[in-house]
Design a protein around this motif. Structure first.
Motif, PDB file in Angstrom:
ATOM      1  N   ASP A  12       0.834  -1.207   0.000  1.00 50.52           N
ATOM      2  CA  ASP A  12       0.000   0.000   0.000  1.00 50.52           C
ATOM      3  C   ASP A  12       0.869   1.258   0.000  1.00 50.52           C
ATOM      4  N   ILE A  13       1.931   1.219   0.792  1.00 53.68           N
ATOM      5  CA  ILE A  13       2.831   2.363   0.885  1.00 53.68           C
ATOM      6  C   ILE A  13       3.475   2.645  -0.466  1.00 53.68           C
ATOM      7  N   VAL A  14       3.929   1.601  -1.129  1.00 53.71           N
ATOM      8  CA  VAL A  14       4.557   1.771  -2.446  1.00 53.71           C
ATOM      9  C   VAL A  14       3.541   2.294  -3.452  1.00 53.71           C
ATOM     10  N   ARG A  15       2.345   1.758  -3.419  1.00 53.18           N
ATOM     11  CA  ARG A  15       1.301   2.215  -4.341  1.00 53.18           C
ATOM     12  C   ARG A  15       1.005   3.699  -4.139  1.00 53.18           C
ATOM     13  N   VAL A  16       0.878   4.109  -2.891  1.00 54.85           N
ATOM     14  CA  VAL A  16       0.597   5.515  -2.591  1.00 54.85           C
ATOM     15  C   VAL A  16       1.799   6.383  -2.962  1.00 54.85           C
ATOM     16  N   ALA A  17       3.005   5.880  -2.725  1.00 60.16           N
ATOM     17  CA  ALA A  17       4.202   6.632  -3.104  1.00 60.16           C
ATOM     18  C   ALA A  17       4.228   6.896  -4.606  1.00 60.16           C
ATOM     19  N   LEU A  18       3.812   5.927  -5.389  1.00 58.77           N
ATOM     20  CA  LEU A  18       3.747   6.123  -6.834  1.00 58.77           C
ATOM     21  C   LEU A  18       2.660   7.129  -7.203  1.00 58.77           C
ATOM     22  N   ASP A  19       1.591   7.152  -6.427  1.00 58.47           N
ATOM     23  CA  ASP A  19       0.551   8.162  -6.646  1.00 58.47           C
ATOM     24  C   ASP A  19       1.098   9.565  -6.375  1.00 58.47           C
ATOM     25  N   VAL A  20       1.836   9.701  -5.279  1.00 61.22           N
ATOM     26  CA  VAL A  20       2.450  10.987  -4.949  1.00 61.22           C
ATOM     27  C   VAL A  20       3.437  11.389  -6.039  1.00 61.22           C
ATOM     28  N   LEU A  21       4.179  10.418  -6.531  1.00 60.10           N
ATOM     29  CA  LEU A  21       5.135  10.671  -7.610  1.00 60.10           C
ATOM     30  C   LEU A  21       4.430  11.258  -8.823  1.00 60.10           C
ATOM     31  N   LEU A  26       9.342  13.511  -8.112  1.00 58.45           N
ATOM     32  CA  LEU A  26      10.224  12.741  -7.239  1.00 58.45           C
ATOM     33  C   LEU A  26      10.625  13.515  -5.988  1.00 58.45           C
ATOM     34  N   GLU A  27      10.961  14.798  -6.127  1.00 61.35           N
ATOM     35  CA  GLU A  27      11.414  15.564  -4.979  1.00 61.35           C
ATOM     36  C   GLU A  27      10.363  15.613  -3.869  1.00 61.35           C
ATOM     37  N   ALA A  28       9.109  15.639  -4.262  1.00 57.32           N
ATOM     38  CA  ALA A  28       8.022  15.750  -3.278  1.00 57.32           C
ATOM     39  C   ALA A  28       7.573  14.405  -2.725  1.00 57.32           C
ATOM     40  N   THR A  29       8.144  13.320  -3.238  1.00 57.98           N
ATOM     41  CA  THR A  29       7.735  11.988  -2.776  1.00 57.98           C
ATOM     42  C   THR A  29       8.526  11.629  -1.524  1.00 57.98           C
ATOM     43  N   SER A  30       8.093  12.173  -0.406  1.00 56.68           N
ATOM     44  CA  SER A  30       8.761  11.967   0.875  1.00 56.68           C
ATOM     45  C   SER A  30       7.985  10.976   1.723  1.00 56.68           C
ATOM     46  N   LEU A  31       8.632  10.480   2.768  1.00 54.47           N
ATOM     47  CA  LEU A  31       7.946   9.589   3.702  1.00 54.47           C
ATOM     48  C   LEU A  31       6.775  10.309   4.359  1.00 54.47           C
ATOM     49  N   ARG A  32       6.969  11.580   4.657  1.00 54.07           N
ATOM     50  CA  ARG A  32       5.907  12.365   5.285  1.00 54.07           C
ATOM     51  C   ARG A  32       4.712  12.532   4.337  1.00 54.07           C
ATOM     52  N   GLU A  57      13.756   2.382  -3.731  1.00 50.37           N
ATOM     53  CA  GLU A  57      14.073   1.075  -4.311  1.00 50.37           C
ATOM     54  C   GLU A  57      12.805   0.266  -4.556  1.00 50.37           C
ATOM     55  N   LEU A  58      11.910   0.291  -3.594  1.00 45.20           N
ATOM     56  CA  LEU A  58      10.655  -0.452  -3.742  1.00 45.20           C
ATOM     57  C   LEU A  58       9.798   0.129  -4.863  1.00 45.20           C
ATOM     58  N   MET A  59       9.812   1.448  -5.001  1.00 42.84           N
ATOM     59  CA  MET A  59       9.094   2.096  -6.096  1.00 42.84           C
ATOM     60  C   MET A  59       9.688   1.685  -7.441  1.00 42.84           C
ATOM     61  N   ALA A  60      11.012   1.670  -7.512  1.00 43.83           N
ATOM     62  CA  ALA A  60      11.684   1.281  -8.753  1.00 43.83           C
ATOM     63  C   ALA A  60      11.326  -0.151  -9.130  1.00 43.83           C
ATOM     64  N   ASP A  61      11.328  -1.029  -8.132  1.00 46.20           N
ATOM     65  CA  ASP A  61      11.009  -2.427  -8.425  1.00 46.20           C
ATOM     66  C   ASP A  61       9.562  -2.581  -8.860  1.00 46.20           C
ATOM     67  N   ALA A  62       8.680  -1.789  -8.275  1.00 45.90           N
ATOM     68  CA  ALA A  62       7.271  -1.835  -8.681  1.00 45.90           C
ATOM     69  C   ALA A  62       7.101  -1.370 -10.126  1.00 45.90           C
ATOM     70  N   ILE A  63       7.862  -0.354 -10.510  1.00 49.27           N
ATOM     71  CA  ILE A  63       7.812   0.122 -11.900  1.00 49.27           C
ATOM     72  C   ILE A  63       8.259  -0.981 -12.853  1.00 49.27           C
TER      73      ILE A  63
END
Length: 204
Positions: A12-21, A26-32, A57-63
């Motif tokens: 879920d975290i990776v999916r949401v991180a890709l949404d933020v991306l 990329l610069e705005a894709t922070s843990l916060r 890394e997890l985002m890259a692997d998901a891509i």
């Protein structure tokens, strides 16, 4: 929280991180930012991904895991070409996708599966293990570099100059620029890939 729930939460975290991306780059894709979009504390995100570098890394692997490895051509060279184009397409499908994947070396299924398929196809060209490995890296580096350039440009790759006279001190460059009309990224990728494969499969 049970151990069995951890992988699902990380997905879920990776999916949401890709949404933020996609939304902010990329610069705005922070843990916060990811935690805020999930509606959880940042410590919850940290528990599952540990660091921002690991999240990337997890985002890259998901891509890379989005690359369809089915239905590839039987011919080895055509298979390599198709895999390379699918690799590039996967990066281009995400905002800053080239920059996300660049410099990441994760032992995830997307990264490993793509590399395995590409090395297998290169081995089918008669390359030994070392040649297949290095040619795989060459294709990957070329694809990532071109995608980073493409995603960082608002237009086709073309040197801008006020008039042809500016190029007079550079005769070879002037000749090429004034005659070469085809400057699409697609064609540059096709040309470069063909150059790599011709060199790799030629006399050694």
């Amino acid at each position: 929280m049970t151990t069995s729930a951890a992988p699902d939460r990380r997905a879920d975290i990776v999916r949401v991180a890709l949404d933020v991306l996609e939304e902010s780059g990329l610069e705005a894709t922070s843990l916060r930012a990811v935690a805020g979009k999930l509606g959880v504390r940042m410590n919850t995100v940290l528990w599952h991904v540990k660091t921002k570098a690991r999240l990337r890394e997890l985002m890259a692997d998901a891509i890379l895991d989005s690359i369809d490895l089915r239905g590839l051509p039987e011919d080895s060279r055509e298979r390599v070409v198709e895999l390379a184009h699918r690799y590039r397409a996967a990066l281009l499908a995400h905002r800053d996708g080239g920059r996300v994947v660049a410099g990441t070396f994760t032992a995830g299924p997307g990264t490993l599966g793509t590399a395995d398929a590409l090395i297998g196809a290169l081995a089918g060209l008669g390359l030994d293990d070392r040649q297949a490995n290095w040619t795989c890296w060459t294709i990957v580096y070329f694809a990532i570099g071109l995608v980073v350039e493409e995603q960082g440009s608002a237009e086709t790759p073309k040197l801008h100059f006020e008039s042809p006279s500016m190029l007079e001190p550079y005769p070879h460059l002037r000749r090429v620029l004034l005659r070469e009309a085809n400057d699409r990224f697609d064609d540059r990728f096709t040309f470069g890939l063909d150059l790599i494969l011709t060199s790799a499969s030629g006399p050694r």
